[in-house]
Write a protein that holds these residues in place. Structure first.
Motif, short mmCIF file in Angstrom:
data_model
loop_
_atom_site.label_atom_id
_atom_site.label_comp_id
_atom_site.label_asym_id
_atom_site.label_seq_id
_atom_site.Cartn_x
_atom_site.Cartn_y
_atom_site.Cartn_z
N UNK A 163 0.84 -1.20 0.00
CA UNK A 163 0.00 0.00 0.00
C UNK A 163 0.87 1.25 0.00
N UNK A 164 0.32 2.37 0.39
CA UNK A 164 1.07 3.63 0.41
C UNK A 164 1.83 3.85 1.71
N UNK A 165 2.05 2.80 2.45
CA UNK A 165 2.72 2.90 3.75
C UNK A 165 4.07 3.62 3.64
N UNK A 166 4.86 3.25 2.63
CA UNK A 166 6.19 3.83 2.49
C UNK A 166 6.18 5.22 1.87
N UNK A 167 5.18 5.54 1.10
CA UNK A 167 5.18 6.83 0.41
C UNK A 167 4.88 7.99 1.36
N UNK A 168 4.40 7.70 2.55
CA UNK A 168 4.11 8.76 3.51
C UNK A 168 5.19 8.91 4.56
N UNK A 169 6.33 8.33 4.33
CA UNK A 169 7.44 8.44 5.25
C UNK A 169 8.74 8.52 4.48
N UNK A 170 9.81 8.14 5.12
CA UNK A 170 11.09 8.15 4.43
C UNK A 170 12.02 7.11 5.04
N UNK A 171 13.00 6.72 4.24
CA UNK A 171 13.99 5.76 4.68
C UNK A 171 15.28 6.50 5.01
N UNK A 172 15.97 6.03 6.05
CA UNK A 172 17.23 6.63 6.49
C UNK A 172 18.27 5.54 6.60
N UNK A 173 19.46 5.82 6.07
CA UNK A 173 20.58 4.89 6.21
C UNK A 173 21.72 5.60 6.91
N UNK A 174 22.43 4.86 7.75
CA UNK A 174 23.51 5.44 8.55
C UNK A 174 24.85 5.40 7.81
N UNK A 175 24.77 5.52 6.52
CA UNK A 175 25.96 5.37 5.68
C UNK A 175 25.86 6.31 4.49
#
Length: 153
Positions: A87-99
């Motif tokens: 669904x749109x679960x990911x489109x309303x947030x963001x991903x963060x990587x520690x690199x």
């Protein structure tokens, strides 16, 4: 890889550009929130993390691994297990990587229809090019009081 033509990219849908954007102030706060949530990093100082945050900055899922790609794969795996990629679960947030952000990380972000990838370090040239091609907002050097927006889709 030496060129964009040599990459095999499979994305089911185009990234939704109408989703709310993240506030700049939140981008500079998030790396500290991630660090506070990393149980293994505090013990070793050498563990990468990948996380999914909602647009208000609440951590939804955080995964750690000694490998930066493994941490992102673990995050995506948990989201798949919980059936949150449908669904749109990911489109309303963001991903963060520690690199740093590589083109593979941008590709994985796009393949799960996440619209924003934030990295605490630099983005490679190929990551920037791919983010532009796929419509992924790409932010790097996310630190307290500063960040670099490479691609604002």
């Amino acid at each position: 890889k030496t060129s964009m033509d040599s990459l095999e990219i499979i994305c089911k849908t185009k990234i939704n550009k109408d989703v709310p954007k993240i506030k700049n102030s939140l981008i500079t706060e998030i790396p500290d929130l991630l660090r506070q949530s990393q149980s293994e990093f505090s013990k070793t100082g050498g563990i990468h993390a990948s996380a999914l945050f909602n647009k208000e900055g609440k951590p939804l899922v955080i995964k750690e691994d000694v490998g930066r790609h493994n941490a992102l794969d673990k995050l995506i795996g948990v989201l798949a297990q919980k059936d949150l990629l449908q669904d749109d679960y990911l489109s309303n947030g963001f991903m963060l990587v520690s690199s740093r952000a590589s083109y593979e990380m941008v590709q994985k972000t796009a393949m799960v229809n996440a619209s924003v990838l934030v990295a605490v370090s630099a983005a490679t040239t190929m990551a920037i090019d791919l983010a532009q091609q796929l419509g992924v907002t790409l932010v790097g050097f996310a630190r307290k009081n500063r960040h670099v927006t490479y691609v604002d889709s």
